[in-house]
Design a protein around this motif. Structure first.
Motif, PDB file in Angstrom:
ATOM      1  N   HIS A 111       0.664  -1.137  -0.137  1.00 43.71           N
ATOM      2  CA  HIS A 111      -0.010  -0.062   0.147  1.00 43.71           C
ATOM      3  C   HIS A 111       0.780   1.126  -0.137  1.00 43.71           C
ATOM      4  O   HIS A 111       1.811   1.313   0.796  1.00 43.71           O
TER       5      HIS A 111
ATOM      6  N   ASP B 195       6.133   1.679   7.124  1.00 45.27           N
ATOM      7  CA  ASP B 195       4.610   1.368   6.904  1.00 45.27           C
ATOM      8  C   ASP B 195       4.352   2.319   5.745  1.00 45.27           C
ATOM      9  O   ASP B 195       3.615   3.527   6.250  1.00 45.27           O
TER      10      ASP B 195
ATOM     11  N   GLU C 122      -4.482   2.499   5.157  1.00 41.15           N
ATOM     12  CA  GLU C 122      -4.837   2.851   6.460  1.00 41.15           C
ATOM     13  C   GLU C 122      -5.767   3.287   6.918  1.00 41.15           C
ATOM     14  O   GLU C 122      -6.138   3.554   8.153  1.00 41.15           O
TER      15      GLU C 122
ATOM     16  N   GLU D 172       4.414  -5.963   3.852  1.00 38.14           N
ATOM     17  CA  GLU D 172       3.868  -4.888   5.023  1.00 38.14           C
ATOM     18  C   GLU D 172       4.777  -4.604   6.236  1.00 38.14           C
ATOM     19  O   GLU D 172       4.811  -5.537   6.867  1.00 38.14           O
TER      20      GLU D 172
END
Ligand SMILES: [Zn+2]
Length: 506
Positions: free
Chosen positions: A298, A319, A352, A379
């Motif tokens: 992501h 992250d 998120e 991740e």
């Protein structure tokens, strides 16, 4: 990070034996996964100029365009909307309206987010004289139908979270929960929780968090939600429980004089865009190239929030800058030496905000879902002890493909040689880590899926998650591991099967 594998103990023992690659097992392009590229990319993607890549803001768009341009330079083919790398989707946001929410206390106006913070997610009207309750722990008072003001109770230390946000915010969130629980089902008309010294310190930070409201995605994607979804519900006219606000400690004196309160909280709901980034490196086999190994990351993070230690950019280096640059490095290798199956790269937007991008793509995949043979999700892969890592989806009940796990363990033995900490993959783990990333919507659809991670740390979801705190040799080994697993899957004669009877439930 205490303790090692039990469920996967035999696997761990196996991977400790030195493994030698069979001839041809590791492709020549493996050498293209280089620490220097990974480090350069991470400093670009998680630099302060990217402003934390918050979903639904130009910062996420900028990061998304940056990722797309890297894919273009590598030679990954766009498979998104209108021939682009982007699969657009709308986030559905619900939040307290700053414009329409008003409060008058003793004839003087209060400002939402400055003087008080609504603690719920629904509209409310609270009027009446304030009753001061000096001690919220005293549950003998009849508060039915009354507007109550009370000082926050100090929380039980064990109820305070140990990761995410500043210590003051963690304390305040736990104190709010502890105090609110004392008024559950006692029928108060409204609750004004008065900040103590710590909560006053955290007040602006808490407002920064709460002003954002909640996020959701379209109906088709809602079945993958890991928590109750709001978007299909009408904006509630009335709050189910007692409407509550946190107020500044400086208002305590005034609240003790039974002032009149007129509080009107209003919600607003609107749609605003985010995007997935999607690209393919076609396979070489005329038949198998119709199948895809999905590499997942992501690109978003938490944006510009409140200041901790002089810094407001929640940069999201670990992250999930780490997973994102691992995909770029893997793409370089696959572009140079193509596999039999095709490789699909998906950077999910708005992870998120509740796995929105992966829920959307699982519901609206850019290639037929049945042709996605595995999801390899990276991740947070660059922190903690150099020799340990986790592979989530490796043991029941999360394991959905023993075939895939076998290939991933073989790849680990030939690359990172990590000792796998299996505690994080257990349903009993307090963090529920397995359910908190983008492989989950695919696993729910019975697509073989694993997640590569080096787990949580103290800098998680704070401005301290910066590129200079990443262990680059470790991240490189994690990337090599992900890459080689995908290489095995993409060239295997038979796609990984789903374990019989698998059904993912939380
Ligand atoms: Zn993440």
């Amino acid at each position: 990070m205490a303790g090692l594998a039990h469920g996967a103990a035999s696997d761990v023992a196996a991977q400790r034996r030195p493994a030698a690659a069979r001839p041809g097992e590791v492709p020549a392009a493996y050498a293209l996964i280089r620490e220097a590229d990974i480090k350069r990319d991470l400093y670009a993607m998680a630099g302060d100029a990217m402003r934390g890549r918050e979903a639904g803001t130009p910062d996420e768009m900028r990061a998304s365009i940056w990722v797309a341009e890297q894919l273009r330079a590598i030679g990954v083919k766009p498979v998104g909307d209108d021939g682009s790398y982007f699969q657009w989707f709308n986030m559905i946001r619900t939040r307290v309206s700053t414009v329409s929410t008003t409060a008058m206390l003793g004839g003087a106006p209060l400002d939402v987010w400055k003087d008080f913070i609504p603690l719920g997610q629904s509209s409310a009207d609270v009027t009446g004289a304030v009753v001061w309750v000096p001690n919220a722990a005293d549950t003998t008072l009849d508060v039915r139908g009354k507007v109550v003001a009370t000082p926050l109770l100090a929380p039980n230390p064990s109820s305070i979270r140990t990761t995410t946000n500043s210590p003051e915010v963690r304390y305040t969130q736990a104190a709010i929960a502890a105090t609110q629980s004392r008024f559950a089902r006692r029928g108060a008309a409204g609750l004004m929780l008065v900040a103590d010294a710590t909560a006053d310190q955290a007040f602006d930070a808490l407002a920064v968090l709460r002003v954002r409201g909640t996020y959701d995605v379209d109906r088709a994607a809602q079945r993958f939600a890991t928590q109750p979804t709001r978007a299909e519900m009408p904006v509630p006219a009335r709050q189910a429980g007692t409407p509550a606000v946190l107020v500044r400690g400086s208002l305590a004196g005034k609240l003790q004089q039974a002032p009149q309160l007129a509080l009107h909280i209003r919600l607003e709901r609107f749609e605003t865009p985010s995007t997935n980034i999607v690209g393919v490196i076609p396979g070489t086999d005329p038949v198998l190239s119709k199948e895809f190994v999905l590499y997942s990351s992501h690109q978003d993070h938490d944006g510009v929030r409140y200041v901790i230690a002089g810094d407001s950019v929640w940069a999201g280096a670990d992250d999930n800058g780490t997973g994102s640059v691992a995909l770029l490095a893997s793409a370089r290798a696959f572009a140079k030496q193509r596999a039999k199956r095709s490789i699909l790269f998906v950077y999910h937007g708005a992870e998120e905000r509740g796995l929105l991008g992966s829920r959307y793509h699982a519901a609206h995949p850019v290639v037929p879902l049945a042709n996605i043979v595995a999801v390899l999700n990276g991740e947070m892969m660059g922190r903690n002890h150099p020799d340990t890592a986790s592979l989530l989806g490796i043991q029941p009940p999360h394991r959905n493909s023993s075939d895939l796990v076998t290939m991933a363990l073989r790849a680990n033995a030939l690359t990172g040689k990590f000792v796998l900490d299996s505690l994080w993959d257990r349903p009993s783990h307090p963090e529920g880590w397995y359910f908190r990333s983008d492989h989950v919507p695919y696993a729910r659809l019975n697509v073989p899926a694993v997640m590569y991670t080096t787990n949580l740390h103290d800098d998680y979801h704070t401005p301290r998650d910066k590129p200079d705190r990443i262990d680059y040799p470790k991240l490189t080994r994690m990337t090599q591991w992900m890459y080689l697993t995908g290489w095995f899957v993409a060239n295997a004669p038979k796609r990984p099967s789903i374990d019989p009877g698998f059904k993912l439930e939380r």
